[in-house]
Write an enzyme that holds these catalytic residues in place. Sequence first.
Site, PDB file in Angstrom:
ATOM      1  CG  ASP A   9       4.782  -7.536   1.000  1.00 44.27           C
ATOM      2  OD1 ASP A   9       4.261  -6.622   1.767  1.00 44.27           O
ATOM      3  OD2 ASP A   9       6.244  -7.411   1.300  1.00 44.27           O
ATOM      4  CB  SER A  10       5.506  -3.100  -0.509  1.00 43.78           C
ATOM      5  OG  SER A  10       6.000  -3.418   0.735  1.00 43.78           O
ATOM      6  CB  CYS A  72       1.596  -5.131   1.907  1.00 42.45           C
ATOM      7  SG  CYS A  72       2.208  -3.232   2.210  1.00 42.45           S
ATOM      8  CD  GLU A 151      13.233  -3.470   1.455  1.00 40.50           C
ATOM      9  OE1 GLU A 151      13.824  -3.572   0.440  1.00 40.50           O
ATOM     10  OE2 GLU A 151      12.349  -4.208   1.608  1.00 40.50           O
ATOM     11  CB  CYS A 184       5.259  -3.484   9.394  1.00 40.04           C
ATOM     12  SG  CYS A 184       6.600  -3.457   7.695  1.00 40.04           S
ATOM     13  CG  HIS A 186       9.700  -5.300   5.736  1.00 40.93           C
ATOM     14  ND1 HIS A 186       8.720  -4.972   4.991  1.00 40.93           N
ATOM     15  CD2 HIS A 186      10.897  -5.344   4.947  1.00 40.93           C
ATOM     16  CE1 HIS A 186       9.165  -4.611   3.624  1.00 40.93           C
ATOM     17  NE2 HIS A 186      10.486  -4.907   3.719  1.00 40.93           N
TER      18      HIS A 186
END
Lengths: 268, 268
Positions: A9-10, A72, A151, A184, A186
Amino acid sequence: MDQPIGVIDSGVGGLTVATELMRQLPKEQLIYLGDTLRCPYGPRPKEEVIQYTMEMVNFLLKKNIKLLVIACNTATAFTLDLLRETLDIPVIGVIQPGARAAIKVTQQMRIGVIGTEGTIVSKAYPEALHSVHSDIEVYDLACPRFVPMVENGVLEGDEAYQVVKETLQPLKEKQLIDTLILGCTHYPLLKDTIQAVMGNDVTIISSGEETAREVSAILGYQELLYEGERLPEHAFYTTGSWQVFAHIASQWLEIPITTLETAYLTTA
Amino acid sequence: MDQPIGVIDSGVGGLTVATELMRQLPKEQLIYLGDTLRCPYGPRPKEEVIQYTMEMVNFLLKKNIKLLVIACNTATAFTLDLLRETLDIPVIGVIQPGARAAIKVTQQMRIGVIGTEGTIVSKAYPEALHSVHSDIEVYDLACPRFVPMVENGVLEGDEAYQVVKETLQPLKEKQLIDTLILGCTHYPLLKDTIQAVMGNDVTIISSGEETAREVSAILGYQELLYEGERLPEHAFYTTGSWQVFAHIASQWLEIPITTLETAYLTTA
């Protein structure tokens, strides 16, 4: 087969996929690599995403993985076909599983997709949806404010609600859609807020859950499932600070992390 | 790839799988074969189920199918491994997809399975569940009265409710389970009644939906999806009376049947 499943993943978003893999496949061992140092991938040019992803793949191939999960969406959009052609292990991205799950639940054939700029511009979701079903209406929307917010640990409360509400307004109005793909990894961390904004008539599809199921299906189909009795020991690698990574993993996802190391990536 | 997907079943129950395939993969062409003449398979000895299934498979292989779906739980329990070893096309049964879907949704790790005597005695569901997750508690129950009831068109109302309630009593009491797998493709036609008896706290898994998703995943993964623009023309075959078959298909499932023929099966 007693080889690990590789997950790239990123950054930390793919941990939502890793959590589901641990839940649905509790016998399998994972090696997770998050490119935290260079996250986010969303706004980066295609060539850069491909280069960074290949570096992560090379790192994991040396760990003898039996299957690769690209956890990702941006990396899936730009590298899935390439990796499937070049690697001799199964490669699973997060886009097709999310698309298939959405087709399963939609009643009105009107599906929303939210993701990073890279994912939305790539049109990978509309393509995946239309390759299965020509008549689906797809409404896609880039949400560039979501990843930085996640984040920073802002997952609920007034600020999160306001940002999500303002961003999703184009999908919310006129009740365009009955199904919304979180494109996504996230975004599942914002799922409750997104559901509150969209209302209970919209079914939310989280690609992490769906991808874990597809991994399970492919491992079963290819007879690659681990069927012994040893307990799995997962290993986590990050290109950035392992303190931050460990903090996020334990705070958000309650993943027990025993092995966490810094990865130094090189080209080929 | 413009070859049809083959679907076999002991009778009409597999039409619940066919309906989901049409919904989730509307570009794909199906050839359905129901062995209505010799239905039900549930109480038959293993050797007989294997022989009848192989006759159906041979019939469909001559139609140049690209993938085979065993849409009958009893036939899956007794022939899946054998067919995977001997055929050079992908073979998907209904048991693993149902098991995986149940593992995805269960919270308490307590899963119920209902099916025919053959399926329950084979222990195929507990094996599929435990191959993925050792700690799942499985409560299985044969429901020999359900298939004859469905074949007689009794799907709801007092009689159906009473039979379902009496049969499921062992699973219902003590709130043993939080997830129930319908391990027979006839049972989705009783889904509303089963849900009413079990209550809304129990999530019901219908193998038809799940199997269609797995077919979609495998076709996508193997790059076998049809990506052209022709409209599919499905073909249906039955070993019994086509009038009865057509009546049931149109009454229950609103499947538009244009091609329906009688199949004469032979050994090899």
